[in-house]
Design a protein around this motif. Sequence first.
Motif, mmCIF file in Angstrom:
data_model
loop_
_atom_site.group_PDB
_atom_site.id
_atom_site.type_symbol
_atom_site.label_atom_id
_atom_site.label_comp_id
_atom_site.label_asym_id
_atom_site.label_seq_id
_atom_site.Cartn_x
_atom_site.Cartn_y
_atom_site.Cartn_z
ATOM 1 N N THR A 88 4.128 5.197 4.015
ATOM 2 C CA THR A 88 3.311 6.304 4.540
ATOM 3 C C THR A 88 3.842 7.694 4.210
ATOM 4 O O THR A 88 3.225 8.690 4.596
ATOM 5 N N TYR A 112 7.714 3.477 6.519
ATOM 6 C CA TYR A 112 6.676 2.491 6.235
ATOM 7 C C TYR A 112 6.438 1.587 7.447
ATOM 8 O O TYR A 112 7.267 1.493 8.356
ATOM 9 N N MET A 118 0.857 -1.186 0.000
ATOM 10 C CA MET A 118 0.000 0.000 0.000
ATOM 11 C C MET A 118 0.893 1.237 0.000
ATOM 12 O O MET A 118 1.666 1.449 0.930
ATOM 13 N N LYS A 131 -1.707 6.949 1.846
ATOM 14 C CA LYS A 131 -2.378 7.008 3.142
ATOM 15 C C LYS A 131 -3.886 6.977 2.924
ATOM 16 O O LYS A 131 -4.374 7.294 1.842
ATOM 17 N N HIS A 157 1.377 -6.859 5.095
ATOM 18 C CA HIS A 157 0.808 -5.597 4.613
ATOM 19 C C HIS A 157 1.873 -4.514 4.776
ATOM 20 O O HIS A 157 2.113 -4.007 5.863
ATOM 21 N N HIS A 175 2.965 -0.902 4.293
ATOM 22 C CA HIS A 175 2.273 0.377 4.128
ATOM 23 C C HIS A 175 3.293 1.515 4.099
ATOM 24 O O HIS A 175 3.828 1.910 5.130
#
Length: 488
Positions: A190, A166, A120, A123, A186, A188
């Motif tokens: 950011t 992250y 991902m 945000k 996961h 992420h």
Amino acid sequence: MTNETQDAVSNVETEYLQINSTETWPLIYQHIRHESCNFEYTLNESKKLQNKILNRYRDVAPYDHTRVILKKGPCDYINANLIKVERAHRQYILTQGPLPSTAGHFWLMVWEQNSKAILMLNKVIEKNQVKCHQYWPLESSSSHTMMFPDVNLKVEFVSKTQSSDYTTNTLKLTDMETMESRNILHFHYTTWPDFGVPQSPTAFLRFLVDVRSSGALDINVGPPIVHCSAGIGRSGTFCLVDTCLVLIEENGLNSVNVREVLLEMRQSRMGLIQTPDQLRFSYAAIIEGAKGLPSNNNLEIDSITNHYDVVNNEILSNSSLEDDDEPPPLPPPRGDSLTRSMMADLTPSPITENENGIGPPNKPLPMEPPTSTDLIKNTVTTITNNTHDNNSHDMIILDSTKSDDTNSNTNSNSESSPSDKSEIRHRHQHEKKERIAAQVREMKRRQKESEDWKKFKRSLFMPVTIGIGTVLIGGGMIAIYGYFYSRG
């Protein structure tokens, strides 16, 4: 690293420095977009009535020939494409940030594709707008579990590892019919802004190392699920950098042409990489990564990274200076032009979730910008009509404040006294003159850039038309300046 690989890096680095020195990233990017316009792939499934509300953006749809097809659940449609680069032994699934109504579909795709990880790159909220539904349980939530009854799946929070740029979550995905469970990573990221790039390639490369080390990109597991908000800009940047590094590592000198790889990937999902800055960042990250992907704890920053940081800081600084006199801009639509300060906002607002998380606005977003000829023709018509209607001899110029200024002028003039009207008119004329002076300086800079560009390597790209026109009306001058960057 072999000498051949070092030579390959040197060639990519030379190309990067040449483009940087001539400031022609927008033209390189425009050429890529022009080539992509020749694709004739269909988007039929995305246009079906029952599927339209499942798209976050109307101008970002999955090609039919590579779309991911769900095997069970309420429907087989999801806004996602499988991208394969056989020669790099890489495959990715690129998708939009889930809506509340598609979060279950998203997890069903993760399950059916046997994916080990989700990457991902955005945000949940950016620029005061929801860019992605909160589709996974958080450590801080009262319940560490989320249920998706429409697809009979359950997601549980297991653990979290925090890094500077992250977060890595471990989530447990369970099929409630068979009670089979799998752990899903996961990742992420950011600190990657929407329509933007990371501040430096170094942090991004650390993120890439961590993802690779997890085995999420290995060929013995399902493709990783890569998403941002639309699943084309930041997602495309990640996949381009990773793929090019694999090609350089495995095959050396003749293995990689960055633009060719991007065009190949664009044949699987539309619009990958949305801005010239994202393309420039991709080159810089490929160059740094090919010199030796950094470990998580030790990264040597060399001249390209320093050069990138300097140029990037200059761009950010200049951008903030240009925006000082403008009101805070609204979040741009996916297809927004890069030249917001040089032309009027001709695109509708971005699609956002309503309170139920479903449904786009009434107006569709255009995938491609108008051509220079069309825009100038429309502008001349509009200006001529305005001139006849208002008997105005003011100088009219295309900029991002035109719409706001016009509205504010109308409101002010309708409520002001004649003396106030005169003062307001003089003030706005002064402001317009200042804007015109700035536009003239910009035109001269662009003309010089165009002359420099003629000397640039002809093999790099096809030239982009620059249109400049001047029309005299009743003693007043109307300056129309069009310089068109691309929109992804």
